[in-house]
Scaffold this motif. Structure first.
Motif: not given
Length: 322
Positions: A71, A90, A113, A115, A145, A148, A165, A167, A221, A322
């Motif tokens: 990250t 990644n 992630t 993001c 990002s 990812k 995912r 965050r 999340t 993240m």
């Protein structure tokens, strides 16, 4: 392997990294499993195919939990200047490990992630309309990002793979990688609502999803979105009464960072429904989750006879986690 016949065997990729360590500890408690699992961790480089296959054949896991990847330190700006390392870990590494698990018939959970988005006309800031797992990524202002998003697209066809995912993850302590610790050390913060991952609430969900062989993408999340100021106000109320902070605008932030930052709310209806299927108690809304987190943190501090408001705050430029 001796004494493991019929048992679940978890292999955590990421060694001593933050979330890998939390999962390792959780899997050694009754919260993580019923005492019938064996847990290993490894630091084998994901991009080394021969070494990955050898490790899988040595451990013979039933589940791989992939917490590896970069990250950037102190934040995602690092990825802008280390694009080859970012790609190698990644993208190439994550795809290789997932493919090796697929070849060996092993369920693989990728801690990814969320993001990947930024507020837009269909998902306005403050509207409560979150991006779903099916919405295409609309944010690529950071190389992190960007990689990812493309990696997730390439992972989706694998029938053995669960993509979670996260965050702005937060733990119940002031770990340096926790989003909470980061923003208490910034000179100034932007004040924008975002989705956050409270690890106390969600890591047990990750283990359940893996144990049930779930696959596909899950926004991972707590429900809702919370602003940086709201988080810091709760931190001040529960933990550090003398704490002060300053805000700045996105335009001002852009002058001191190399990469843009994702700001968005994720729709977690899919996760909530799945937890309902498993008979798990509800995942707390993010404001409630932060209150509970700070209450646990304050109780732990009191138990250790630690004085409130005595933390050392080393300031730095802002980051979104993240």
């Amino acid at each position: 392997m001796n004494n493991t016949q019929g048992k679940e065997i978890f292999l955590i990729w990421g060694g001593e990294s933050w979330i890998a360590s939390l999962l390792y500890d959780l899997l050694h408690t009754t919260q993580g499993h019923d005492g019938d699992a064996v847990v290993h961790k490894t630091v084998i480089r994901m991009e080394n195919r021969e070494a990955v296959l050898d490790e899988l054949d040595r451990v013979k896991p039933t589940h791989v939990l992939n917490c590896a990847g970069v990250t950037g330190r102190p934040n995602v700006d690092w990825c802008e200047d280390h694009r080859d390392d970012t790609l190698r870990s990644n993208v190439i590494g994550t795809l290789n490990l997932t493919d090796c698990c697929f070849v060996r018939g092993i369920h693989c959970t990728v801690f990814a992630t969320g993001c990947l988005y930024t507020y837009d006309a269909a998902h306005p800031l403050g509207s409560g309309i979150g991006f779903t797992e099916d919405d295409p990524a609309n944010f690529s202002d950071s190389f992190y990002s960007f990689t990812k998003a493309h990696t997730e697209t390439l992972l989706k066809p694998y029938a053995n793979t669960l993509i979670l995912r996260l965050r702005m993850p937060v733990s119940d302590d002031l770990h340096p990688r926790s989003f909470l610790t980061k923003i208490t050390r910034y000179d100034r913060v932007v004040d924008i609502p975002n989705s956050h991952t409270m690890l106390h609430d969600l890591l047990p969900c990750a283990i359940l999803l893996a144990r049930h062989q779930e696959t596909g993408v899950f926004n991972f999340t707590n429900p809702g979105a919370i602003s940086h100021n709201e988080v810091l106000a709760l931190y001040k109320r529960y933990i550090a009464p003398d704490f002060l902070w300053e805000n700045f605008s996105l335009e001002e932030q852009a002058k001191v960072i190399k990469a843009g930052r994702s700001n968005c709310e994720l729709n977690v209806n899919k996760l909530v429904r799945k937890m309902d299927e498993f008979g798990v108690g509800r995942v707390p809304e993010i404001h409630e989750a932060y209150e509970l987190c700070f209450a646990r943190m304050a109780a732990e501090m009191y138990q250790k006879s630690t004085s409130f408001g005595t933390f050392s705050h080393t300031r730095s430029n802002g980051d979104d986690g993240m």
